[in-house]
Scaffold this active site. Structure first.
Site, short mmCIF file in Angstrom:
data_model
loop_
_atom_site.label_atom_id
_atom_site.label_comp_id
_atom_site.label_asym_id
_atom_site.label_seq_id
_atom_site.Cartn_x
_atom_site.Cartn_y
_atom_site.Cartn_z
N SER A 47 -0.13 -1.08 7.62
CA SER A 47 0.37 -1.76 8.84
C SER A 47 -0.53 -2.11 9.83
O SER A 47 -0.63 -3.11 10.41
CB SER A 47 1.26 -0.62 9.42
OG SER A 47 2.51 -0.25 8.52
N HIS A 99 4.59 3.89 17.02
CA HIS A 99 4.35 2.57 16.47
C HIS A 99 4.28 1.49 17.56
O HIS A 99 3.40 0.78 17.69
CB HIS A 99 5.12 2.00 15.30
CG HIS A 99 4.81 2.90 13.98
ND1 HIS A 99 4.07 2.25 13.14
CD2 HIS A 99 5.44 3.78 13.30
CE1 HIS A 99 3.96 2.88 12.12
NE2 HIS A 99 4.70 3.75 12.28
N ARG A 100 5.24 1.66 18.21
CA ARG A 100 5.14 0.46 19.56
C ARG A 100 4.01 0.75 20.34
O ARG A 100 3.46 -0.25 20.77
CB ARG A 100 6.40 0.50 20.53
CG ARG A 100 7.50 -0.01 19.66
CD ARG A 100 8.82 -0.01 20.45
NE ARG A 100 9.91 -0.83 19.83
CZ ARG A 100 11.19 -0.68 20.35
NH1 ARG A 100 11.59 -0.34 21.36
NH2 ARG A 100 12.05 -1.51 19.51
N ARG A 134 0.62 5.84 4.64
CA ARG A 134 -0.85 5.93 5.47
C ARG A 134 -1.86 5.52 4.80
O ARG A 134 -3.14 5.95 4.92
CB ARG A 134 -1.08 7.53 5.71
CG ARG A 134 -0.06 8.33 6.50
CD ARG A 134 -0.03 8.13 8.01
NE ARG A 134 1.17 8.47 8.61
CZ ARG A 134 2.22 7.69 8.68
NH1 ARG A 134 2.31 6.33 8.63
NH2 ARG A 134 3.54 8.17 9.40
N GLY A 184 0.87 -1.03 0.04
CA GLY A 184 0.07 0.06 -0.05
C GLY A 184 0.87 1.49 -0.15
O GLY A 184 2.14 1.31 0.13
N GLY A 206 -3.07 2.29 5.74
CA GLY A 206 -3.76 1.34 6.58
C GLY A 206 -3.14 0.27 6.55
O GLY A 206 -3.43 -0.69 6.98
N THR A 242 12.71 -3.14 10.29
CA THR A 242 13.86 -2.60 9.66
C THR A 242 14.46 -1.32 9.80
O THR A 242 15.58 -0.90 9.23
CB THR A 242 13.35 -2.82 8.33
OG1 THR A 242 12.50 -2.06 8.00
CG2 THR A 242 13.17 -4.55 7.97
#
Length: 188
Positions: free
Chosen positions: A16, A49-50, A12, A9, A14, A34
């Site tokens: 992930s 993100h975490r 932004r 994709g 979606g 990575t």
């Protein structure tokens, strides 16, 4: 069920969120990140993100040796999410690695894994042609990687505006044909 899934994709899109949602029924979840943290802004992105992923993930930072990290993390019944292939390609180019050789090694490794693997990658070929040689090389390497991984994957999903579209569907497991002996036994 698919063993290797490629989720593509744009930025932004979606992708992930969709890839992480595929892990919900797995107890053993490994996140192979990575990205190399090179500045404060990147640190903030990684921390965000975490936090969004929540607990239940083991995170390993793998900027270069993705095939080796996959072999080390692979477990039957486990789930590995690789985020993301395009950042890995960027790292390989930056560190002057042979991208084609690393990609072949990755595809060969995927074929041997026992657990579930989901790879996330940006589709970078939908925009304008970049104005410089390095950006064009990155776009080309990422496109070749996405094509090779799509062949290696059991399932390919493209996400746009948060909506997943299946481009390649996993084949159902083959049903065993009864042997001639078992047919005779049933006839009785």
């Amino acid at each position: 069920m698919s063993r290797v899934t490629l989720v593509l994709g744009g930025a932004r899109s979606g992708k992930s969120r969709h890839a992480e949602a595929l892990a919900t029924r797995y107890n053993q979840r490994i996140y192979l990140a990575t990205a190399e943290i090179i500045d404060a802004e990147m640190r903030e992105r990684v921390d965000l993100h975490r936090a969004q992923r929540g607990k239940g993930w083991q995170t390993l930072e793998v900027p270069l040796d993705l095939a080796g990290a996959l072999r080390d993390a692979d477990r039957p019944g486990g789930f590995i999410l690789v985020e993301c292939i395009t950042i890995w390609i960027n790292n390989l180019i930056y560190h002057d690695k042979d991208v084609a050789a690393e990609l072949k090694l990755l595809c060969d490794t995927l074929a041997k894994l026992k657990g579930r693997v989901v790879l996330v990658s940006n589709e970078v070929g939908l925009g304008i042609v970049p104005d410089n040689a390095l950006a064009r090389r990155f776009r080309d390497e990422a496109g070749r990687a996405n094509q090779a991984l799509a062949v290696a994957a059991d399932e390919v999903i493209f996400v746009a505006a948060g909506l997943p579209m299946v481009l390649k569907k996993a084949k159902p497991p083959a049903r065993r044909k009864p042997s001639k002996t078992s047919k005779r036994a049933r006839r009785g």
